[in-house]
Design a protein around this motif. Structure first.
Motif, PDB file in Angstrom:
ATOM      1  N   UNK A  32       0.814  -1.206   0.000  1.00  0.00           N
ATOM      2  CA  UNK A  32       0.000   0.000   0.000  1.00  0.00           C
ATOM      3  C   UNK A  32       0.856   1.268   0.000  1.00  0.00           C
ATOM      4  N   UNK A  33       0.250   2.339  -0.458  1.00  0.00           N
ATOM      5  CA  UNK A  33       0.903   3.649  -0.476  1.00  0.00           C
ATOM      6  C   UNK A  33      -0.038   4.666   0.160  1.00  0.00           C
ATOM      7  N   UNK A  54      -5.257   6.264   0.750  1.00  0.00           N
ATOM      8  CA  UNK A  54      -4.565   4.988   0.742  1.00  0.00           C
ATOM      9  C   UNK A  54      -4.818   4.320  -0.597  1.00  0.00           C
ATOM     10  N   UNK A  55      -3.740   3.869  -1.263  1.00  0.00           N
ATOM     11  CA  UNK A  55      -3.867   3.172  -2.529  1.00  0.00           C
ATOM     12  C   UNK A  55      -3.151   1.829  -2.450  1.00  0.00           C
ATOM     13  N   UNK A  56      -3.689   0.838  -3.155  1.00  0.00           N
ATOM     14  CA  UNK A  56      -2.994  -0.437  -3.298  1.00  0.00           C
ATOM     15  C   UNK A  56      -2.189  -0.379  -4.579  1.00  0.00           C
ATOM     16  N   UNK A  57      -0.889  -0.640  -4.484  1.00  0.00           N
ATOM     17  CA  UNK A  57      -0.016  -0.584  -5.647  1.00  0.00           C
ATOM     18  C   UNK A  57      -0.022  -1.934  -6.350  1.00  0.00           C
ATOM     19  N   UNK A 151      -5.848  -3.222   6.385  1.00  0.00           N
ATOM     20  CA  UNK A 151      -5.954  -3.555   4.963  1.00  0.00           C
ATOM     21  C   UNK A 151      -4.965  -4.646   4.558  1.00  0.00           C
ATOM     22  N   UNK A 152      -3.780  -4.639   5.148  1.00  0.00           N
ATOM     23  CA  UNK A 152      -2.807  -5.705   4.876  1.00  0.00           C
ATOM     24  C   UNK A 152      -3.380  -7.057   5.278  1.00  0.00           C
ATOM     25  N   UNK A 153      -4.017  -7.096   6.442  1.00  0.00           N
ATOM     26  CA  UNK A 153      -4.608  -8.334   6.941  1.00  0.00           C
ATOM     27  C   UNK A 153      -5.824  -8.746   6.107  1.00  0.00           C
TER      28      UNK A 153
END
Length: 322
Positions: A32-33, A54-57, A151-153
């Motif tokens: 994420x960024x 928050x963005x998912x790369x 969000x990672x989880x």
């Protein structure tokens, strides 16, 4: 469903969260960024300068997925009232103002994530549907990192975190915040070098730092943590003096030292070369220094040189930098 919709769905219950974890995953992804809006005093008064997202790369990079936005206000109750008053007077017909005060604002809500509980208001972008959450400022150092962990989880991504920030705004950073890659926004304002030193005391940069146009008044300190970052690109005035090059312990660096030419530049470069040849630092692979010196005479004093032999060392090498 879009990522922002799946995220909102996950807030419904722990059972829904579990179901999403079991069935949903984006591959490949690069983590994420967190992106903070650029500060620029030349922009319109009504343009939004405090939005963070928050963005998912993913690959390709230009297809990154926006997940959620957030903003901080002094007090939620007064903010909600201000938006309502502006709506009643039809002040929000101005498109620029719409970006700052969203029309469809839902207030009086309670948000809970990883045990963190807070009041908030929310609005939704009419085109993308991406939500914007409004928190009071006491959530600054808590919300972004808890959101990232959640969000990672949820999406089962790598824990790597990139951030794009303003150097003079570390409000979202925990003490000793771990960041894989940090990009600094360009700015027309020159900042005191001590601001940079304080910033990097809070940020633990694991892989790379990039500053293209954020100039400093003076240089970072000799014991600044930027010297230990593996990959550094500083194309900004200030920051680094040639006498400090020996401080760098990373792998790859590009430093700009154009603004302070003096009689010692060649001597400083000579001292760096000797240090590099004689030290036990085996990390350094490449360093580019763009500088100005009045003469290169003495650059190789005390250093044994010989004509380049392509049989001993090729003209090009392949870096293993990732």
């Amino acid at each position: 469903m879009e990522l922002n919709e799946i995220l909102l769905l996950s807030f419904c219950s722990k059972r829904v969260q579990k179901s999403i974890k079991q069935q949903f995953r984006i591959e490949p992804n690069k983590g994420f960024c967190i992106i903070c809006s650029k500060k620029d005093h030349s922009i319109s008064h009504y343009q939004d300068i405090d939005e963070k997202r928050l963005e998912l790369m993913v690959d390709p990079r230009w297809d990154d997925k926006k997940v959620i936005n957030w903003k901080y206000v002094d007090r939620l109750d007064s903010f909600d009232q201000k938006v309502q008053i502006l709506k009643e007077f039809n002040f929000l017909n101005d498109l620029n103002v719409k970006k700052m005060f969203d029309i469809e604002l839902k207030s009086g809500l309670i948000f809970e994530i990883n045990g963190l509980r807070s009041k908030y208001s929310v609005s939704f972008d009419p085109e993308s549907g991406v939500p914007t959450l409004y928190f009071e400022k006491n959530m600054m150092k808590k919300w972004p990192m808890e959101l990232h962990k959640y969000c990672v989880d949820l999406f089962r991504t790598t824990t790597d975190l990139e951030m794009t920030m303003n150097l003079d705004d570390s409000s979202d950073l925990h003490e000793s915040q771990t960041i894989k890659n940090l990009y600094l926004h360009d700015s027309c304002e020159r900042l005191d070098a001590r601001i940079a030193d304080e910033f990097f005391e809070k940020a633990n940069i694991q892989n790379s730092l990039c500053s293209i146009d954020q100039h400093l008044e003076g240089f970072v300190s000799d014991d600044s943590k930027i010297w230990d970052i593996p990959n550094v690109l500083i194309y900004s005035v200030g920051w680094v003096h040639t006498r400090q090059l020996i401080r760098f312990t990373g792998k790859n660096a590009y430093f700009l030292t154009l603004e302070y030419p003096d009689n010692n530049t060649t001597q400083d470069m000579n001292a760096f070369l000797k240090h590099w040849l004689n030290s036990d630092n085996t990390n350094l692979e490449k360093m580019v220094v763009r500088s100005v010196c009045r003469s290169t005479e003495g650059l190789f004093d005390g250093i044994e040189t010989s004509r380049w032999d392509p049989k001993r060392r090729p003209a090009r090498y392949v870096s293993d930098e990732t």
